[in-house]
Design an enzyme around this catalytic site. Structure first.
Site, short mmCIF file in Angstrom:
data_model
loop_
_atom_site.label_atom_id
_atom_site.label_comp_id
_atom_site.label_asym_id
_atom_site.label_seq_id
_atom_site.Cartn_x
_atom_site.Cartn_y
_atom_site.Cartn_z
N GLY A 72 0.84 -1.19 0.00
CA GLY A 72 0.00 0.00 0.00
C GLY A 72 0.87 1.23 0.00
O GLY A 72 1.55 1.51 0.99
N LEU A 146 2.40 -1.55 4.36
CA LEU A 146 1.72 -0.26 4.21
C LEU A 146 2.65 0.89 4.58
O LEU A 146 3.19 0.95 5.68
CB LEU A 146 0.47 -0.23 5.08
N ASP A 147 2.79 1.84 3.64
CA ASP A 147 3.54 3.06 3.88
C ASP A 147 2.86 4.19 3.12
O ASP A 147 3.20 4.49 1.98
CB ASP A 147 5.00 2.91 3.42
N VAL A 148 1.86 4.79 3.76
CA VAL A 148 1.14 5.91 3.16
C VAL A 148 1.13 7.10 4.12
O VAL A 148 1.57 8.19 3.77
CB VAL A 148 -0.31 5.51 2.79
N TRP A 185 4.86 1.09 8.20
CA TRP A 185 5.90 2.11 8.47
C TRP A 185 5.28 3.27 9.23
O TRP A 185 4.14 3.67 8.98
CB TRP A 185 6.48 2.61 7.15
#
Length: 232
Positions: A72, A146-148, A185
């Site tokens: 993501g 996920l890193d958003v 993250w």
């Protein structure tokens, strides 16, 4: 090496003005790629250690081969390319809500773009990751990376916030195969309340503090990678 400063792309998006810039970092004499959304600095190629560790730490608990991975947030591509460095990964889907970001990589504007798009295991998908997690799963994955957002408490858009609640984490867990892993993250130190929420959904959880050199300060900085392993 680029001279001075160059704006590689600018686009208006529903979330604000999106910039891709390349500049020379004088302390290193090297090109640095930066992404800015509105007033928020999202990412820089100066700091990629934690993004890469998101993939390495997220995949470490998994055994077997032909793993299916969902990433993501495409960004500069370092998490996705780190995931591809694992031979056990058989297929990787990368979801990003901004067409411009996918376009940057398809046009080869970033240092890892060719490596990313040239790997047959890679599929880039234009979609809202957070909306995807609310839907009934069409596919299930061995790992979701996920890193958003900046952190579970500092999201880029209000519509993201529900994912970091127990109900949102339960919806995300439906998209995992038995024994799958969710890794996240964060720019903030480990959050005890978020760890407790993860613990209500996953069988085991850990917050890894990733330390890396910061050439701008001459010291070190840290990010957090949360890893949550489902039962199986």
């Amino acid at each position: 090496m680029a001279l001075g400063f160059e704006e590689l792309d600018f686009q208006q998006t529903p979330m604000g003005e999106l910039f891709l810039r390349r500049r020379v970092e004088p302390t290193l004499g090297a090109d640095v790629y930066e992404v800015k959304l509105g007033d928020e600095y999202l990412m820089s190629s100066l700091f990629t250690e934690a993004e890469e560790q998101l993939a390495h730490l997220g995949l470490a608990p998994l055994d077997g081969s032909d793993l299916a991975v969902l990433v993501g947030g495409l960004g500069l591509g370092y998490t996705a390319v780190a995931a591809l460095s694992h031979d056990a990964v058989g297929a990787m889907t990368v979801v990003d809500a901004l067409p411009a970001v996918i376009d940057w990589h398809e046009r080869g504007l970033l240092p890892v773009s060719a490596q990313l798009t040239g790997d047959p295991r890679t599929r880039l998908v234009l979609d809202d990751f957070f909306a995807l997690m609310r839907r009934d799963p069409e596919a299930r994955y061995d790992a979701i990376l996920l890193d958003v957002d900046h952190s579970p408490r500092h999201s880029l858009d209000p519509s993201h916030a529900d994912l970091y609640t127990p109900d949102g984490l339960r919806r995300l867990a439906r998209h995992l195969r038995e024994g799958g892993v969710f890794a996240l993250w964060s720019d903030d130190p480990p959050d005890d309340d978020f760890m407790a929420d993860l613990g209500t959904v996953f069988a085991s959880t850990r917050a890894h503090v990733v330390e890396f050199a910061n050439p701008l300060t001459g010291g070190t900085s840290t990010n957090t990678v949360y890893v949550a392993h489902s039962a199986g």
